[in-house]
Design an enzyme around this catalytic site. Structure first.
Site, PDB file in Angstrom:
ATOM      1  N   LYS A 128      20.561   5.139   1.130  1.00  0.00           N
ATOM      2  CA  LYS A 128      21.078   5.457   2.422  1.00  0.00           C
ATOM      3  C   LYS A 128      21.707   4.128   3.010  1.00  0.00           C
ATOM      4  CE  LYS A 128      17.817   8.917   3.326  1.00  0.00           C
ATOM      5  NZ  LYS A 128      17.627   9.009   1.871  1.00  0.00           N
ATOM      6  N   THR A 175      17.681  22.399   4.626  1.00  0.00           N
ATOM      7  CA  THR A 175      19.001  21.806   5.445  1.00  0.00           C
ATOM      8  C   THR A 175      20.435  22.405   5.020  1.00  0.00           C
ATOM      9  OG1 THR A 175      19.045  19.933   3.834  1.00  0.00           O
ATOM     10  CG2 THR A 175      17.677  19.847   5.837  1.00  0.00           C
ATOM     11  N   THR A 230       0.875  -1.132  -0.105  1.00  0.00           N
ATOM     12  CA  THR A 230       0.053  -0.029  -0.061  1.00  0.00           C
ATOM     13  C   THR A 230       0.957   1.342  -0.095  1.00  0.00           C
ATOM     14  OG1 THR A 230      -0.146   0.000   2.211  1.00  0.00           O
ATOM     15  CG2 THR A 230      -1.916  -1.135   1.208  1.00  0.00           C
TER      16      THR A 230
END
Length: 334
Positions: free
Chosen positions: A131, A195, A13
C-alpha cells in the site's frame, strides 16, 4: 552473523514479530538476546507464556512505544540489529485517526532512525507494505514516507557503518486483521462480503515474510528496498476456498482501497533489479558501487516501464492451492 549478537523487534507481539521471534530463538541459538519491544502489555504477557524464561533465557520483553524517542534510545543501547515491524496498519482506522497514524508510522520511523544512529546499532530493516506503492490512502502514504526516511538515513549516517534497508510485500497469509481470518470468522454467519469480484491481492506466508527480513539483514548494503516474487489471488477465490456454500454479496470497495495492489511502479523500474528470488529497488545515487552490487548478486536490470502489480501477475493461487495454504498456514491457529 548473529553469534553473540542482540536483536530488537519493534511491534514484536504482532503476527510477523512472533514469527521472527520463533525463527531467531529456534534457528539461531548463538544469539545472546532477542528483545520484544511493543506497547501492549497483555500481548507481551501472553507471548511470554509461550516462551518460558527457563527455556528461552535470551528472550526479553520491553514495554515501549516507537513514538517515545527517549524510550527507544534506551531500548536500543546494546542492540546490534533492529527489525522495525511496529505500525498502525488498518486502513479505515488510519483514515479516521490520521494524526495517530502519522505519529506512529512517520514519527516512529524518525525515532527509530535517530535512536539507531545515536547507539551502536549495526543494521536496521524496516517493514513496508504494498500500500506504500503509489498510495491512495493515509496508511500507504505514511508507510511510503517511512520507506523514504529509512532509505535516506543512509545518506546522513556520516562515518557510522550502520545500514538501513526496507522490505515491502503484500498481504501476509493469516496475519491479524487480514482477509482470511476475517472470512473464517464470517463463515459461521453463512455470508462472506465481497468488496469487488475482480479484486486481487499479493499473497505471502508468514515464513516468506520472515525469510525476506532475514535476507535483508544479512545481505543489504544500505538503501535497498526488497520486493518478493510472490503469487496473487482473487478475493472471490479466497471466499470460495473458505466458504463455497456461503452467500457472497458484493458490498463495494471501501474508502482507500485499490482494486489491485502494486509493489513496483513504472517509475521505480529505472532503479529496479532482478535478484532471482527477489526484486530490489536501489537508491538513485547509492553510497556504494552499483556495478559491484550487480556483480555480487548477479543482478539483472528490469526493462524500463516494468511494473509489478497483483492484477497482472504471472503467478496465481487457485481455489485448490488456497485451500491447502489455509490448511497449513492458518487453520492451526484457529
Amino acid at each position: 552473523m548473529f553469534e553473540k549478537s542482540s536483536i530488537l523487534i519493534t511491534g514484536g507481539t504482532g503476527s510477523l514479530g512472533k514469527a521472527l521471534t520463533k525463527e531467531l530463538v529456534t534457528k539461531h541459538p548463538d544469539i545472546s538476546k532477542v528483545v520484544i519491544f511493543s506497547r501492549d502489555e497483555q500481548k507481551q504477557f501472553q507471548m511470554a507464556q509461550e516462551y518460558p524464561e527457563d527455556q528461552y533465557p535470551q528472550l526479553r520483553f520491553l514495554i515501549g512505544d516507537v513514538r517515545d524517542k527517549d524510550r527507544v534510545v534506551r531500548a536500543f543501547k546494546g542492540i546490534d540489529y533492529v527489525i522495525h515491524a511496529a505500525a498502525m496498519k488498518h486502513v479505515p482506522i488510519a483514515e479516521y485517526n490520521p494524526d495517530e497514524c502519522v505519529k506512529t508510522n512517520i514519527g516512529g520511523a524518525q525515532n527509530i532512525i535517530h535512536a539507531s544512529l545515536e547507539t551502536g546499532v549495526k543494521r536496521v530493516v524496516a517493514l513496508s507494505t504494498d500500500k506504500a506503492c503509489a498510495p491512495i490512502n493515509l496508511y500507504g502514504a505514511t508507510k511510503l514516507t517511512s520507506d523514504k526516511l529509512f532509505i535516506a538515513a543512509n545518506n546522513i549516517k556520516g562515518w557510522n557503518p550502520i545500514r538501513f534497508s526496507v522490505v515491502r510485500y503484500g498481504n501476509v497469509m493469516g496475519s491479524n486483521g487480514s482477509v482470511i481470518p476475517f472470512f473464517m470468522k464470517k463463515k459461521k454467519d453463512g455470508t462472506l462480503p465481497i468488496t469487488d469480484p475482480g479484486m486481487t491481492r499479493f499473497n505471502i506466508s508468514l515464513q516468506g515474510g520472515v525469510d525476506m527480513v532475514m535476507h535483508a539483514l544479512k545481505n543489504a548494503w544500505g538503501g535497498e528496498l526488497f520486493v518478493p516474487k510472490i503469487p496473487s489471488y482473487k478475493i472471490l477465490d479466497v471466499a470460495n476456498a473458505i466458504g463455497p456454500e456461503c452467500e457472497k454479496p458484493v458490498v463495494g470497495i471501501r474508502p482507500g482501497e485499490k482494486l489491485h495492489e502494486e509493489m513496483i511502479t513504472s517509475s521505480d523500474s529505472f532503479y529496479t533489479y532482478d535478484l532471482g528470488e527477489y526484486y530490489v529497488i536501489i537508491p538513485s545515487h547509492p553510497s556504494w558501487d552499483r556495478q559491484k552490487f550487480i556483480e555480487e548478486f548477479d543482478a539483472t536490470k528490469v526493462e524500463e516501464g516494468f511494473t509489478y502489480n497483483s492484477g497482472e501477475n504471472e503467478s496465481w493461487e487457485t481455489i485448490e492451492s488456497l485451500k491447502e495454504l489455509i490448511k497449513i498456514h492458518v487453520t492451526p491457529n484457529y
